[in-house]
Design a protein around this motif. Structure first.
Motif, PDB file in Angstrom:
ATOM      1  N   ALA A   1      30.601 -16.682  85.383  1.00  0.00           N
ATOM      2  CA  ALA A   1      30.097 -15.780  84.353  1.00  0.00           C
ATOM      3  C   ALA A   1      30.768 -14.418  84.425  1.00  0.00           C
ATOM      4  O   ALA A   1      30.910 -13.728  83.426  1.00  0.00           O
ATOM      5  CB  ALA A   1      28.580 -15.619  84.490  1.00  0.00           C
ATOM      6  N   GLY A   2      31.174 -14.025  85.635  1.00  0.00           N
ATOM      7  CA  GLY A   2      31.769 -12.711  85.797  1.00  0.00           C
ATOM      8  C   GLY A   2      33.042 -12.524  85.010  1.00  0.00           C
ATOM      9  O   GLY A   2      33.451 -11.401  84.722  1.00  0.00           O
ATOM     10  N   ALA A   3      33.691 -13.638  84.628  1.00  0.00           N
ATOM     11  CA  ALA A   3      34.944 -13.549  83.893  1.00  0.00           C
ATOM     12  C   ALA A   3      34.715 -13.342  82.402  1.00  0.00           C
ATOM     13  O   ALA A   3      35.653 -13.110  81.654  1.00  0.00           O
ATOM     14  CB  ALA A   3      35.756 -14.830  84.113  1.00  0.00           C
ATOM     15  N   HIS A   4      33.454 -13.446  81.957  1.00  0.00           N
ATOM     16  CA  HIS A   4      33.166 -13.360  80.536  1.00  0.00           C
ATOM     17  C   HIS A   4      32.848 -11.934  80.109  1.00  0.00           C
ATOM     18  O   HIS A   4      32.563 -11.050  80.907  1.00  0.00           O
ATOM     19  CB  HIS A   4      31.994 -14.280  80.188  1.00  0.00           C
ATOM     20  N   ALA A   5      32.848 -11.739  78.836  1.00  0.00           N
ATOM     21  CA  ALA A   5      32.488 -10.450  78.267  1.00  0.00           C
ATOM     22  C   ALA A   5      30.965 -10.300  78.299  1.00  0.00           C
ATOM     23  O   ALA A   5      30.255 -11.167  78.779  1.00  0.00           O
ATOM     24  CB  ALA A   5      33.003 -10.371  76.824  1.00  0.00           C
ATOM     25  N   THR A   6      30.480  -9.176  77.789  1.00  0.00           N
ATOM     26  CA  THR A   6      29.045  -8.932  77.750  1.00  0.00           C
ATOM     27  C   THR A   6      28.348 -10.000  76.922  1.00  0.00           C
ATOM     28  O   THR A   6      28.778 -10.303  75.817  1.00  0.00           O
ATOM     29  CB  THR A   6      28.769  -7.554  77.130  1.00  0.00           C
ATOM     30  N   PRO A   7      27.262 -10.602  77.446  1.00  0.00           N
ATOM     31  CA  PRO A   7      26.564 -11.655  76.712  1.00  0.00           C
ATOM     32  C   PRO A   7      25.843 -11.089  75.501  1.00  0.00           C
ATOM     33  O   PRO A   7      25.667  -9.867  75.378  1.00  0.00           O
ATOM     34  CB  PRO A   7      25.573 -12.203  77.741  1.00  0.00           C
ATOM     35  N   PRO A   8      25.394 -11.950  74.593  1.00  0.00           N
ATOM     36  CA  PRO A   8      24.680 -11.481  73.403  1.00  0.00           C
ATOM     37  C   PRO A   8      23.457 -10.648  73.760  1.00  0.00           C
ATOM     38  O   PRO A   8      22.803 -10.883  74.786  1.00  0.00           O
ATOM     39  CB  PRO A   8      24.277 -12.785  72.707  1.00  0.00           C
ATOM     40  N   ALA A   9      23.140  -9.692  72.915  1.00  0.00           N
ATOM     41  CA  ALA A   9      21.975  -8.831  73.147  1.00  0.00           C
ATOM     42  C   ALA A   9      20.715  -9.675  73.253  1.00  0.00           C
ATOM     43  O   ALA A   9      20.491 -10.586  72.459  1.00  0.00           O
ATOM     44  CB  ALA A   9      21.844  -7.829  72.010  1.00  0.00           C
ATOM     45  N   GLY A  10      19.884  -9.360  74.250  1.00  0.00           N
ATOM     46  CA  GLY A  10      18.619 -10.063  74.404  1.00  0.00           C
ATOM     47  C   GLY A  10      18.712 -11.382  75.145  1.00  0.00           C
ATOM     48  O   GLY A  10      17.691 -12.060  75.322  1.00  0.00           O
ATOM     49  N   GLN A  11      19.903 -11.769  75.617  1.00  0.00           N
ATOM     50  CA  GLN A  11      20.042 -13.071  76.269  1.00  0.00           C
ATOM     51  C   GLN A  11      19.182 -13.184  77.522  1.00  0.00           C
ATOM     52  O   GLN A  11      18.630 -14.255  77.817  1.00  0.00           O
ATOM     53  CB  GLN A  11      21.505 -13.332  76.627  1.00  0.00           C
ATOM     54  N   ASP A  12      19.055 -12.090  78.273  1.00  0.00           N
ATOM     55  CA  ASP A  12      18.306 -12.143  79.529  1.00  0.00           C
ATOM     56  C   ASP A  12      16.863 -12.592  79.320  1.00  0.00           C
ATOM     57  O   ASP A  12      16.262 -13.201  80.206  1.00  0.00           O
ATOM     58  CB  ASP A  12      18.323 -10.788  80.229  1.00  0.00           C
ATOM     59  N   ALA A  13      16.296 -12.292  78.149  1.00  0.00           N
ATOM     60  CA  ALA A  13      14.912 -12.685  77.881  1.00  0.00           C
ATOM     61  C   ALA A  13      14.756 -14.199  77.843  1.00  0.00           C
ATOM     62  O   ALA A  13      13.658 -14.720  78.050  1.00  0.00           O
ATOM     63  CB  ALA A  13      14.443 -12.084  76.557  1.00  0.00           C
ATOM     64  N   LEU A  14      15.848 -14.911  77.588  1.00  0.00           N
ATOM     65  CA  LEU A  14      15.790 -16.362  77.473  1.00  0.00           C
ATOM     66  C   LEU A  14      15.947 -17.048  78.818  1.00  0.00           C
ATOM     67  O   LEU A  14      15.781 -18.274  78.919  1.00  0.00           O
ATOM     68  CB  LEU A  14      16.879 -16.859  76.517  1.00  0.00           C
ATOM     69  N   ALA A  15      16.267 -16.300  79.849  1.00  0.00           N
ATOM     70  CA  ALA A  15      16.543 -16.888  81.156  1.00  0.00           C
ATOM     71  C   ALA A  15      15.283 -17.226  81.945  1.00  0.00           C
ATOM     72  O   ALA A  15      15.358 -17.899  82.972  1.00  0.00           O
ATOM     73  CB  ALA A  15      17.418 -15.940  81.977  1.00  0.00           C
TER      74      ALA A  15
END
Length: 266
Positions: free
Chosen positions: A16-30
């Protein structure tokens, strides 16, 4: 989390560290958000945005609601948008019965009723989830007013390699029961959810370390013939209901299809 799960999490976090910033609000789905009782069990649900109709997303087979992390915020800018996890997936309770299309449709009905969600609904389903979405829509007595089907599975064209996928799921179940980390059992990537951030990567690693996940996944695969028969029994024309099919699951194409269906709402 056990040692094997932590190892898997570390692997996914590094990727995941190689990717860009994830979509806004993604952390809420984790993790778990709203747990809704569906008859002695609870399913995890998350909603964002305001407006009507509510757009409700149905993930593909063996997958959780977090798959829609790149599409959800786009739709929420227009109206209320909700994801949920089927039994055994994501943060929902384990499945206690066969994971058929009809049982998933019943769970969805209880989820909507017990969460006091108001119709109308536009359902968005991917793959196997497209069958669940259609089954519910056909029995919703008008509550569903639009459908978006993404790379939809059809009851008369089930995947030819489903037996091989079932064998693989059962092998991963055995590995999970023994606490082993197997590379082939990692949560598969999908283009629907765009970039994956650290929290979601860790949640996916924890998911595939749980035997309950693989039992539900294996049950969906093992029940495909039954699910196909249930779809044939329920199938009838959708009439003038707006329905858009998306051949490839890119977030922008899916969001555009949802907007097209929303524009056709009366």
């Amino acid at each position: 989390m056990n040692k094997s799960a932590l190892s898997a999490a570390a692997f996914l976090l590094a990727a995941a560290g190689a990717h860009a910033t994830p979509p806004a609000g993604q952390d809420a789905l984790a993790g778990a958000q709203v747990k809704v009782d569906v008859g002695g069990r609870k399913l995890n649900m998350y909603c964002t945005g305001k407006g009507s109709p509510t757009v409700l997303f149905e993930a593909d087979g063996g997958r959780a609601g977090w798959d829609w992390s790149a599409v959800l915020p786009e739709v929420a800018r227009r109206t209320r948008a909700c994801i949920y996890d089927r039994a055994g997936m994501g943060a929902s309770d384990p499945a206690i019965r066969a994971s058929t299309v009809a049982n998933a449709s019943k769970d969805l009905n209880f989820l909507i009723k017990n969460a006091r969600m108001d119709a109308p609904f536009v359902l968005v389903g991917a793959g196997y989830g497209a069958m669940v979405a259609q089954h519910y829509a056909l029995r919703s007595r008008g509550a569903v007013t639009g459908l978006v089907l993404v790379e939809a599975m059809h009851e008369d064209a089930l995947p030819a390699d489903r037996a091989a996928h079932l064998d693989a799921a059962l092998a991963c179940l055995s590995a999970a029961e023994e606490g082993k980390t197997v590379a082939a059992c990692a949560y598969p990537a999908t283009g629907i959810n765009g970039e994956i951030g650290p929290r979601l990567a860790a949640a996916q690693a924890a998911q595939v370390a749980r035997p309950s996940y693989w039992r539900a996944r294996a049950s969906e695969l093992d029940s495909l013939e039954t699910s196909a028969s249930q779809m044939r029994a329920a199938r009838k024309p959708f009439g003038d209901m707006p329905l858009v099919e998306v051949a490839h699951g890119e977030p922008a194409a899916i969001a555009a299809a949802v907007m097209e269906v929303l524009d056709k709402q009366r």
